[in-house]
Design an enzyme around this catalytic site. Structure first.
Site, short mmCIF file in Angstrom:
data_model
loop_
_atom_site.label_atom_id
_atom_site.label_comp_id
_atom_site.label_asym_id
_atom_site.label_seq_id
_atom_site.Cartn_x
_atom_site.Cartn_y
_atom_site.Cartn_z
N GLU A 170 0.65 -1.08 -0.34
CA GLU A 170 0.02 -0.17 -0.02
C GLU A 170 1.29 1.08 0.05
O GLU A 170 2.13 1.17 0.57
CB GLU A 170 -0.83 0.44 1.35
CG GLU A 170 -1.50 -1.16 1.32
CD GLU A 170 -2.76 -1.28 2.64
OE1 GLU A 170 -2.64 -0.23 3.58
OE2 GLU A 170 -3.61 -2.12 2.48
N PRO A 171 0.45 2.10 -0.42
CA PRO A 171 0.76 4.06 -0.44
C PRO A 171 2.11 3.88 0.84
O PRO A 171 2.90 4.11 0.77
CB PRO A 171 0.21 4.84 -0.25
CG PRO A 171 -1.05 3.83 -1.06
CD PRO A 171 -1.25 2.50 -0.31
N SER A 183 7.48 -2.09 2.72
CA SER A 183 8.10 -3.02 3.64
C SER A 183 7.89 -3.20 4.92
O SER A 183 8.69 -4.52 5.48
CB SER A 183 10.28 -2.53 4.12
OG SER A 183 9.89 -2.15 2.94
N GLY A 193 30.09 3.34 -25.35
CA GLY A 193 28.81 3.65 -25.45
C GLY A 193 27.82 3.81 -26.12
O GLY A 193 27.01 3.90 -25.56
N GLU A 222 8.88 -7.66 -4.10
CA GLU A 222 9.40 -8.99 -3.29
C GLU A 222 10.14 -8.81 -1.71
O GLU A 222 10.48 -9.79 -1.60
CB GLU A 222 9.19 -10.48 -3.83
CG GLU A 222 7.89 -10.12 -5.20
CD GLU A 222 7.39 -11.61 -5.63
OE1 GLU A 222 8.28 -12.43 -5.28
OE2 GLU A 222 7.52 -11.44 -6.87
#
Ligand code: COS
Length: 382
Positions: free
Chosen positions: A127-128, A132, A343, A366
């Protein structure tokens, strides 16, 4: 110690490799460029049994085990990381339903995920304000007659817009009576359920062909039969599912790193500077040697965790070690690959830049690298 693969494992590996090289790899750059959800490819993977590798045959899965799953994941990720993460999460969802579902839930969801009738499954934990620390999640599910009513928001949900079924974690017990991780339950929510709104797709650094969205639940009613596992027992289901998922992400990172290494070897032989291939220089040779060694070490860690899972030996710590080591090694390997390409490593004509963008998230989703260290250290100190 016997490192030989059994016949099923070899077959899965060969099948995945053949399909990945023939069908997936040629589309990988376009999938990234166009942010194209690889629907046709996913259907193809399902036809080969690769969307439910660890789901019982009786539910439409391949029942081939975690080692076979690692082998398949490496091959798919070597071709296209976006496809691989979609496959990984769908496998995790099928497995969690097969393991914790009622017979009705298993029979409704697993064959559809395995066959590709549902192109994907989604794992809606984050969720916001709870990444963790999923124990801090705020989405609620309240009982109303014979239904559950979900309210709240989820974030970073892989395949959220395409999943036939979403496994959703919500708080069912109030914080006072059920502190911390105790009052969380798990629900199966099908796509297009009224009250479920899919948010905008995230504009990501890499794995741009995978779909990552927010979910919004507004008075979203699901039947009482949508509860997966025990009431208030959802947190442990999430942790157990993530243990297995982390092996998959370690294999995904390994697959991306393998592609980066193979391209680096090819480039080191072809590219000439100062009148000779750049691979003649020890600076390049040392990089290649270290890249190969890290890949082999990561491969052994991933296979050990998978082997333990297949043999019903507790494997949380080993999965965390595999994920931490593989993803960090893979990020470094992809970074070296860009450097070796000079490059050309920084432009889209070569895949090296895509690998670096794709692999970076493996240290985050995860469970971040930091969380893997927490899991490992806690198991050592407990
Ligand atoms: N398997 C089974 N049970 C587990 C478990 C596991 N791997 N890990 C923890 N549990 C159990 C514990 O045994 C404990 O049970 P009791 O309540 O019966 O004692 C319960 O779950 C809570 O565990 P703990 O107290 O360790 O929870 P924490 O809130 O401290 O969290 C970590 C532990 C950090 C490991 C967990 O929050 C985590 O994995 N975080 C990362 C989440 C993540 O991966 N997010 C990405 C989302 S998906 S892209």
């Amino acid at each position: 110690m016997d490192f030989t693969l059994n016949e099923t494992q070899r077959l899965i590996q060969q099948t995945a490799r053949h399909y990945a090289e023939r069908v997936i790899a040629p589309q990988a750059a376009a999938i990234d460029e166009e942010e194209r959800f690889p629907a046709d490819i996913l259907k193809g993977l399902a036809d080969m049994g690769l969307m439910a590798v660890n789901v019982p045959e009786s539910l439409g899965g391949s029942q081939a085990g975690a080692v076979a799953y690692v082998l398949a994941m490496i091959e798919v990720a070597r071709a296209c990381a976006s496809t691989a993460v979609t496959m990984a999460v769908t496998n995790m969802v099928g497995e969690v339903i097969a393991r914790f579902g009622t017979p009705e839930q298993r029979e409704r969801c697993c064959p559809r995920l395995a066959s590709g009738e549902w192109l994907a499954g989604a794992f809606a934990l984050s969720e916001p304000e709870a990444g963790s620390d999923p124990g801090a999640l705020r989405t609620t599910a309240r009982r109303d007659g014979d239904a559950w009513v979900l309210d709240g928001s989820k974030q970073w949900i892989t395949s959220g817009a395409y999943a036939g079924v979403l496994v959703v974690w919500a708080r069912t017990g109030d914080q006072a009576a059920y502190p911390g991780t105790r009052g969380i339950s798990c629900f199966l929510v099908e796509q297009a359920t009224p009250g479920l709104r899919i948010g905008r797709a995230e504009d990501k650094m890499g794995i741009r062909g995978s779909n990552t969205v927010g979910l919004h639940f507004e008075e979203c009613r699901v039947p009482e039969t949508a509860l997966l596992g025990e009431l208030h027992g959802g947190f442990k289901i999430a942790m157990m599912a993530l243990d297995g998922g982390r092996i998959g992400i370690s294999a995904q990172a390994l697959g991306i790193a393998r592609a980066a290494l193979e391209e680096s070897v090819r480039y080191a032989k072809d590219r000439k500077q100062f009148g000779r291939p750049i691979g003649d220089n020890q600076a390049i040779q040392w990089k290649l040697a270290e890249m190969q060694t890290s890949i082999d070490a990561a491969y052994l860690l991933a296979l050990r965790a998978a082997w333990m899972k297949d043999h019903a030996v507790p494997f949380s710590r080993e999965a965390a070690m595999a994920k931490m080591f593989s993803t960090e090694a893979a990020v470094q390997i992809c970074n070296h690959a860009v450097q070796i390409h000079g490059g050309y490593g920084y432009i889209r004509d070569f895949p090296a830049e895509r690998h670096l963008r794709d692999v970076r998230v493996s240290m985050i989703y995860e469970g971040t690298s930091e969380i893997q260290r927490v899991v490992i250290a806690r198991s050592m100190l407990s």
